[in-house]
Design a protein around this motif. Sequence first.
Motif, mmCIF file in Angstrom:
data_model
loop_
_atom_site.group_PDB
_atom_site.id
_atom_site.type_symbol
_atom_site.label_atom_id
_atom_site.label_comp_id
_atom_site.label_asym_id
_atom_site.label_seq_id
_atom_site.Cartn_x
_atom_site.Cartn_y
_atom_site.Cartn_z
ATOM 1 N N TRP A 40 -5.980 -0.460 -5.994
ATOM 2 C CA TRP A 40 -4.603 -0.408 -6.458
ATOM 3 C C TRP A 40 -4.512 0.353 -7.779
ATOM 4 O O TRP A 40 -5.350 0.182 -8.658
ATOM 5 C CB TRP A 40 -4.056 -1.825 -6.649
ATOM 6 N N LYS B 208 0.830 -1.208 0.000
ATOM 7 C CA LYS B 208 0.000 0.000 0.000
ATOM 8 C C LYS B 208 0.865 1.259 0.000
ATOM 9 O O LYS B 208 0.572 2.232 -0.702
ATOM 10 C CB LYS B 208 -0.938 -0.010 1.211
ATOM 11 N N TYR C 19 -8.721 -2.940 -1.224
ATOM 12 C CA TYR C 19 -7.943 -1.719 -1.492
ATOM 13 C C TYR C 19 -7.929 -1.433 -2.990
ATOM 14 O O TYR C 19 -7.896 -2.362 -3.814
ATOM 15 C CB TYR C 19 -6.517 -1.901 -0.967
ATOM 16 N N ASN D 299 2.375 1.650 -3.414
ATOM 17 C CA ASN D 299 1.349 2.085 -4.360
ATOM 18 C C ASN D 299 1.164 3.604 -4.290
ATOM 19 O O ASN D 299 1.051 4.287 -5.316
ATOM 20 C CB ASN D 299 0.033 1.375 -4.068
#
Length: 482
Positions: A349, A313, A347, A316
């Motif tokens: 992405w 995360k 999530y 990203n």
Amino acid sequence: MVEIIKYVGFPDGHFKFSIQTWLLILFWLSLPLTAKIYSYYSYIQRVYKKRKRIELSYDINEVVIVVLGDLGHSPRMSYHAKSFKDLGYHVNLCGYLESSLPQFLYDPDNIEIYDIPVIKRKRYLPYLIFALLKVINQIFYLTNLLKNIIGDNTRFVLIQNPPSLPILLIIGLIKKIWAPNVQIIIDWHNLNWSILNLKYQNENHPIIKLMKFYEKYCSLKFADFNITVTKALKNYLIEEFGLNSDKIMTVYDRPSHIFQPLSSQNELKKILTNNESLFNKDVNHNQLNDRILITSTSFTPDEDFIILVKCLKLMNEQLTGTNNRIIMIVTGKGPLQETFLKSINSYKWTNIVIKNVWLPISEYPNILKIADLGISLHVSSSGLDLPMKIVDLFGSGIPVVSMDYPVIKELVKDDENGVILKDNKDEISMSDDILGLLFNKEEKDKYVKIKNGALLESQIRWDDEWNTKLSSMLSLNNSNKI
């Protein structure tokens, strides 16, 4: 209607025999069973005495290898089988057949494969009850199977540990009662009690203490020789279990010939084309801006997927707005897989593509060799074993980012063939390490250095390790017991 037959029972006192009479009746009734038991006992005694007189010669050329796990995902034991075969042995390989096997095991003239049924927890049962029923079932099945496989020409029985329950006890008792001619080798991958302790998190728990005692007792009582995957594990067995230091040898995991570095750009294109499930039109791999990360896993508690998800995360966010992208390939399946998938599916992405796949052994080496960097989340339940996934990555010439724990330095050399994290719980540091290696031009020299270090590791193969350390000792020409 006239009653032709009328049951009136036995007269009172009909069965009032003396104790001596009852004993004679019971003795008479037990004769068939006693005769059968005695015949079995006599047969076992004759076989035992015959086998005890067997002397080692070139003709004693069979080995039994037992794995209470999936043979398709037990590379070390598969390599053992090949190495024994190359020495001239006939190999009897026993284990679960849940996935395809390496091609080199398909050799019916020299390798016989026996399927051990997998016992799964299909209905809800308390863990201890399920475990007890599983062990009882395996005791009967494995005893019958191994009794029939182990014969006059069996020289060695090689057991993977863990799991040790119930296989160590079964093999030990077979040797004591049925086959004194065999020599038992335990290949220690880890400690069974420490893996079980992942569930209880308490070394003083009665079940953990019982498992530790069982593992120690069986290895002391039955093992003729021991092999370990690390020097630290060898030292533990000597110091904590009291095993003879002369009867233990460290044989490191090394990759087989099926893991090779990428040879050319043409090979890269071919692998990408042949794996549409990973590199389809939605992914559209761009070699200039994309980097491939890979981690292989069994989704078990000794791997920290929380830190990986947090790290992904962060990366990203840092890559958002750039043309750079990471393709994260997670291979494998296991008990914590659903938890991992839920955490990534929730999530959004943008610059990271995550693919979770189950790769057959025929395709797994090809995917490894096209990675830019491997990630190992393994921290070891005992702190004494090394992850096979890193060995496979090194065989493919791929550097790694690894969690830090005491024995990892026996395999990963920091800043030489990989990077060892300074803090296993720091996703920021992990993210910085990965992004720096993959995209930061200032760290290009560092990446080139660890890449060359991984390529150097790829030159050390399983055959080199096994032949150097075990070949002469286990040779058919060696008439001395280990």
